[in-house]
Scaffold this motif. Structure first.
Motif, PDB file in Angstrom:
ATOM      1  N   HIS A  58      -1.644  34.221  14.513  1.00  0.00           N
ATOM      2  CA  HIS A  58      -1.632  32.825  14.069  1.00  0.00           C
ATOM      3  C   HIS A  58      -2.069  31.884  15.186  1.00  0.00           C
ATOM      4  N   ILE A  59      -1.599  32.124  16.396  1.00  0.00           N
ATOM      5  CA  ILE A  59      -1.948  31.224  17.503  1.00  0.00           C
ATOM      6  C   ILE A  59      -3.430  31.345  17.866  1.00  0.00           C
ATOM      7  N   ARG A  60      -4.023  32.524  17.628  1.00  0.00           N
ATOM      8  CA  ARG A  60      -5.447  32.712  17.918  1.00  0.00           C
ATOM      9  C   ARG A  60      -6.346  32.139  16.837  1.00  0.00           C
ATOM     10  N   THR A  61      -5.868  32.094  15.600  1.00  0.00           N
ATOM     11  CA  THR A  61      -6.710  31.634  14.497  1.00  0.00           C
ATOM     12  C   THR A  61      -6.307  30.264  13.985  1.00  0.00           C
ATOM     13  N   PHE A  62      -5.379  29.592  14.644  1.00  0.00           N
ATOM     14  CA  PHE A  62      -4.910  28.284  14.199  1.00  0.00           C
ATOM     15  C   PHE A  62      -6.064  27.281  14.204  1.00  0.00           C
ATOM     16  N   GLY A  63      -6.210  26.558  13.109  1.00  0.00           N
ATOM     17  CA  GLY A  63      -7.239  25.531  13.030  1.00  0.00           C
ATOM     18  C   GLY A  63      -8.571  25.998  12.503  1.00  0.00           C
ATOM     19  N   GLU A  64      -8.683  27.281  12.165  1.00  0.00           N
ATOM     20  CA  GLU A  64      -9.956  27.746  11.607  1.00  0.00           C
ATOM     21  C   GLU A  64     -10.135  27.146  10.231  1.00  0.00           C
ATOM     22  N   PRO A  65     -11.270  26.772   9.809  1.00  0.00           N
ATOM     23  CA  PRO A  65     -12.592  26.943  10.397  1.00  0.00           C
ATOM     24  C   PRO A  65     -13.036  25.784  11.281  1.00  0.00           C
ATOM     25  N   MET A  66     -12.188  24.740  11.436  1.00  0.00           N
ATOM     26  CA  MET A  66     -12.606  23.607  12.271  1.00  0.00           C
ATOM     27  C   MET A  66     -12.678  23.996  13.736  1.00  0.00           C
ATOM     28  N   LEU A  67     -11.777  24.841  14.177  1.00  0.00           N
ATOM     29  CA  LEU A  67     -11.792  25.337  15.552  1.00  0.00           C
ATOM     30  C   LEU A  67     -12.255  26.787  15.538  1.00  0.00           C
ATOM     31  N   GLU A  69     -12.266  30.779  16.782  1.00  0.00           N
ATOM     32  CA  GLU A  69     -11.156  31.662  17.121  1.00  0.00           C
ATOM     33  C   GLU A  69     -10.791  31.452  18.585  1.00  0.00           C
ATOM     34  N   LYS A  70      -9.525  31.381  18.870  1.00  0.00           N
ATOM     35  CA  LYS A  70      -8.962  31.103  20.194  1.00  0.00           C
ATOM     36  C   LYS A  70      -9.256  29.679  20.664  1.00  0.00           C
ATOM     37  N   GLY A  71      -9.755  28.817  19.786  1.00  0.00           N
ATOM     38  CA  GLY A  71     -10.064  27.440  20.163  1.00  0.00           C
ATOM     39  C   GLY A  71      -8.833  26.671  20.591  1.00  0.00           C
ATOM     40  N   LEU A  72      -7.737  26.830  19.832  1.00  0.00           N
ATOM     41  CA  LEU A  72      -6.494  26.155  20.184  1.00  0.00           C
ATOM     42  C   LEU A  72      -5.959  26.649  21.521  1.00  0.00           C
ATOM     43  N   LEU A  73      -6.085  27.943  21.771  1.00  0.00           N
ATOM     44  CA  LEU A  73      -5.619  28.484  23.053  1.00  0.00           C
ATOM     45  C   LEU A  73      -6.360  27.842  24.220  1.00  0.00           C
ATOM     46  N   TRP A  74      -7.659  27.653  24.085  1.00  0.00           N
ATOM     47  CA  TRP A  74      -8.429  27.053  25.173  1.00  0.00           C
ATOM     48  C   TRP A  74      -8.102  25.570  25.332  1.00  0.00           C
TER      49      TRP A  74
END
Length: 190
Positions: A58-67, A69-74
């Protein structure tokens, strides 16, 4: 004509002290907030590998498709790094400013608990910074090892057995780096 007997104040360079203290307070709250969320995520391991894998996915795919994958982590990593740099900069600026505030020491030393806590906060901050660096080197880059915890580099995208008869889920798990039984994407044991 009136004359003044007070010496002229030196013009201080840099931001005002209240701004530096505000920066330290806000960045400290960012750090505490991240610490609580990080602790919550790590406590998922007590629920079981499926819950931990679900949280990690969930933390890696949070915000898809706007972010991506791993966008939130970065985004979180950049925000934490900015908060850490600003916090250390403000602390160093205030420390330097306090040291240069008086050219001579006070005649009487003030006794009480205030001095101890002020000094403990400075050294405590340096100890926390050392722990953060160690934590990143140990768990993120795995360049520091304790015993045989990371004798080889962790495999990225490790597959873990799920509770459904040994079938593998496609989510990454830290169980792999902790020595659990991992399997390949095809379901065969490694």
């Amino acid at each position: 004509m009136a004359t003044t007997t007070a010496p002229a104040r030196e013009v201080r360079s840099g931001p005002p002290s209240i701004l530096l203290k505000t920066v330290m307070a806000v960045t400290g709250l960012v750090g505490i907030g991240y610490l609580l969320i990080h602790m919550y995520g790590n406590l998922m391991i007590l629920v079981g590998p499926e819950a931990f894998d679900e949280y990690a996915h969930h933390i890696r795919t949070f915000g898809e498709p706007m972010l991506p994958e791993k966008g939130l982590l970065w985004i979180i990593r950049v925000a934490l790094l900015a908060a850490l740099v600003l916090h250390v900069w403000a602390a160093a600026s205030l420390w330097r400013r306090a040291a240069g505030a008086r050219s001579q020491r006070y005649v009487m030393k003030r006794q009480g608990y205030g001095n101890f806590y002020a000094k403990a906060m400075r050294w405590g901050g340096l100890a926390i910074l050392a722990f953060i660096i160690f934590h990143l080197l140990h768990f993120t880059t795995q360049t520091v090892t304790i015993g045989e915890a990371h004798t080889r580099r962790r495999r990225r995208g490790c597959w873990t057995p799920s509770a459904t008869g040994g079938a593998c889920s496609s989510t990454w798990s830290r169980w792999c780096s902790w020595g659990c039984t991992c399997c390949t994407g095809s379901g065969a044991r490694r």
